[in-house]
Design a protein around this motif. Sequence first.
Motif, short mmCIF file in Angstrom:
data_model
loop_
_atom_site.label_atom_id
_atom_site.label_comp_id
_atom_site.label_asym_id
_atom_site.label_seq_id
_atom_site.Cartn_x
_atom_site.Cartn_y
_atom_site.Cartn_z
N THR A 44 0.83 -1.20 0.00
CA THR A 44 0.00 0.00 0.00
C THR A 44 0.87 1.25 0.00
OG1 THR A 44 -0.10 0.18 2.41
CG2 THR A 44 -1.76 -1.22 1.35
N SER A 45 0.27 2.36 -0.40
CA SER A 45 0.98 3.64 -0.39
C SER A 45 1.30 4.06 1.04
CB SER A 45 0.12 4.71 -1.06
OG SER A 45 -0.11 4.39 -2.40
N ARG A 46 0.43 3.71 1.98
CA ARG A 46 0.68 4.06 3.39
C ARG A 46 1.95 3.39 3.90
NH1 ARG A 46 -2.15 5.80 7.97
NH2 ARG A 46 -1.39 4.89 9.91
N ARG A 49 4.95 5.22 2.69
CA ARG A 49 5.19 6.46 3.41
C ARG A 49 5.86 6.19 4.77
NH1 ARG A 49 1.37 7.78 -0.20
NH2 ARG A 49 1.08 9.99 -0.76
N CYS A 74 6.68 3.13 -5.75
CA CYS A 74 5.61 4.14 -5.79
C CYS A 74 4.85 4.06 -7.11
CB CYS A 74 6.20 5.54 -5.63
SG CYS A 74 6.65 5.97 -3.95
N SER A 75 5.58 3.89 -8.19
CA SER A 75 4.96 3.81 -9.51
C SER A 75 4.07 2.59 -9.62
CB SER A 75 6.04 3.77 -10.59
OG SER A 75 6.91 4.89 -10.48
N LYS A 78 0.77 3.00 -8.07
CA LYS A 78 0.01 4.12 -8.63
C LYS A 78 0.13 5.40 -7.80
CE LYS A 78 -1.43 1.31 -11.79
NZ LYS A 78 -0.80 1.35 -13.13
N SER A 79 1.24 5.54 -7.07
CA SER A 79 1.51 6.78 -6.32
C SER A 79 2.56 7.58 -7.07
CB SER A 79 1.98 6.45 -4.91
OG SER A 79 0.98 5.79 -4.17
N ASN A 81 2.60 10.61 -8.21
CA ASN A 81 2.87 11.98 -7.75
C ASN A 81 3.86 11.98 -6.58
OD1 ASN A 81 1.15 13.14 -9.63
ND2 ASN A 81 -0.62 13.04 -8.27
N TYR A 82 3.73 10.98 -5.71
CA TYR A 82 4.65 10.85 -4.58
C TYR A 82 6.06 10.53 -5.09
CZ TYR A 82 5.90 9.92 0.30
OH TYR A 82 6.45 9.98 1.55
N ASN A 108 2.25 4.68 -15.95
CA ASN A 108 1.06 5.33 -15.41
C ASN A 108 0.44 6.31 -16.41
OD1 ASN A 108 0.58 4.79 -12.25
ND2 ASN A 108 2.78 4.67 -12.68
#
Length: 669
Positions: A44-46, A49, A74-75, A78-79, A81-82, A108
């Motif tokens: 997960t993106s969380r 982070r 991240c890519s 699908k994050s 932008n991060y 993406n």
Amino acid sequence: MKSLIALSKSWFRPKTFTSIFFHSKSTRYQSETRIISLIHASRTSRQLREIHAQIFISNLFSSSRVTTQFISSCSLLKSINYAFAVFEQYQDKNLFVCNALIRGLCENDEFEDAISIFGLMLRSNVRPDWLTFPFILKSAAALLVGELGDCLHGAILKFGLEFDSFVRVSLVEMYVKVEKLGSVIKLFDETPLTVKHGSILLWNVSINGCCKMGDLDKARELFEGMPERNVGSWNTLINGFARNGDMNAARELFNQMKEKNVVSWTTMVKGFSQNGEHREALSFFSKMLEEGVRPNDLTIVSALSASAKIGALEAGIRIHNYISNGGFLITKAIGNALVDMYAKCGNIEAASEVFANMKQKDILSWSTMLWGWAIHGHRGQVLQCFELMKSKGVKPDSIVFLAILTACSHTGQVDEGLHFFDSMRYKYAIEPTMKHYALVIDLLGRAGRLDEAFEFIQNMPMAPDFVIWGALFCACKANKNIKMAELISDKLLQLEPRHPGSYVFLSNVFATVGRWDDVERVRILMQNSGLEKDPGWSYIEVDGQVHSFVAGDQDHKHAKGIYEKLEEIVAGARKEGYVPETDWVLHNIEEEEKEESLGRHSEKLALAFGLISTTPGVTIRIVKNLRICGDCHFIMKYASKMSQREIILRDLKRFHHFRDGTCSCGDFW
């Protein structure tokens, strides 16, 4: 950074998968390795982070290895932008970090940004390598910028990567997508034999390029010259022939294959369906299952599409049962295809049930359901579905309004239809297309408001096309406005002199007013132009087999029984006051011949076959490629009353549900 560290501590709990960092005494390299393993384990993106916070805590934010892997993950999640933000904060814009971001942006669909990062690389004197160019070439191809592709080709030469097989395949593929066949062939011909012989993919991509641009002879020449082939080589050429409409050549190649996979079968099923050979598509799908080959989602969607096109409800139900029993997930694509199949096969209730049970819906799902309600004449359900769609936060598109306007047109709701047409632009910022204007013309024309329709055409922001004038002509003919119809026929002939409908329209106008010399003149002109009117045909499915009929068909093995049954129906109808509507036969022949011609219409033959081939009470479902004529419409109503059956007929415009001598269209079609 202090706030980031504090936040990371609040997120972590004892025994979490990152707690190891608070006790680690490993070297920097070992810390990097452990961080990287955790990055790869993130789902997960969380979690990413949280790991990002630990990168700062562990003082690894300057590590190229860690940053590269972090951006890649991240890519994948699908994050993007991060990932972009991390890249901007990273000081050492080296090759690995740049490649990771370019790949992520490309995957993406952020193609313009990928090209921008490539430009940044060059300005920063970071030399691109064999991993950089494939994704930049893919971005240029996706944006259909051939000039950029040429520049990239020059850069590849400059950096000495032109003979890298990975780069060369990507370069050829780019030229295929921007449709520069000359460059494809030139690149292929200039490729050294050592590279050619080591890359089947290069051959396959080149063959695909030739097929895409219609040079099937060159495609076959490349195929036959291959030192070795794989299944993909065969599939590529088969797909090329299918895409260009040559299903005989596609079938011949398919039969020659020693090894077939699901793509091979899917290519054939999809090819037959897209080329109008829907019965053959369903036959291939059945053979595929008999061979024990498990279809993929695209195979199923193609088979369901074939069922929908010819109204093969039984075949569609079998496919649905296979999906349910085979453990397939009802994806958006399969769900949409099921809704479309049931709606077009006349079972709108089943379509609605599938739609209601779909867990994932997109705008195509909603528009498919709306179209289903519309073509069945259920205006109320169309409007309810539209309101429900908006309540779910789905913004309507132009196709949604086509369905709404169709529903209003089929039920004579002129003012309501005009209101929705106006709301497209002023409420939803959707610019109407030619199809929307044609539906408004149809809406006004059906209501007999011909002068308004003509004025509406005059005020259109674009020049009216063949379809627009054709819609008004049909309204003129229905309302017997011969003067306006003759004027419009001339316009149709000017717009599409090679379209057979132009001549048919004009001939019909002259025939309506008895100008037989002019009828003959137009028809001779049509014959001399080498044009023929599209023949009428109808499909009916009986016991899982789809039977087709054309007007005047005598070739069916049950032809004798079909015509005997048809005579019985007409005789019974005459006792009820039926008089053949010979106005629908617009040529100068004797009245008796006109009646005979009416009796041979393909939907009447399909009806008679359905009555003699099925048990009493079974619903008869017919699909016709043209609009049903008034005489056939009357016979269908009578037959439904006589046989005490429901007859469902789908014509070019809509569904007609005949029950006990009445039609769902209210004789308004």
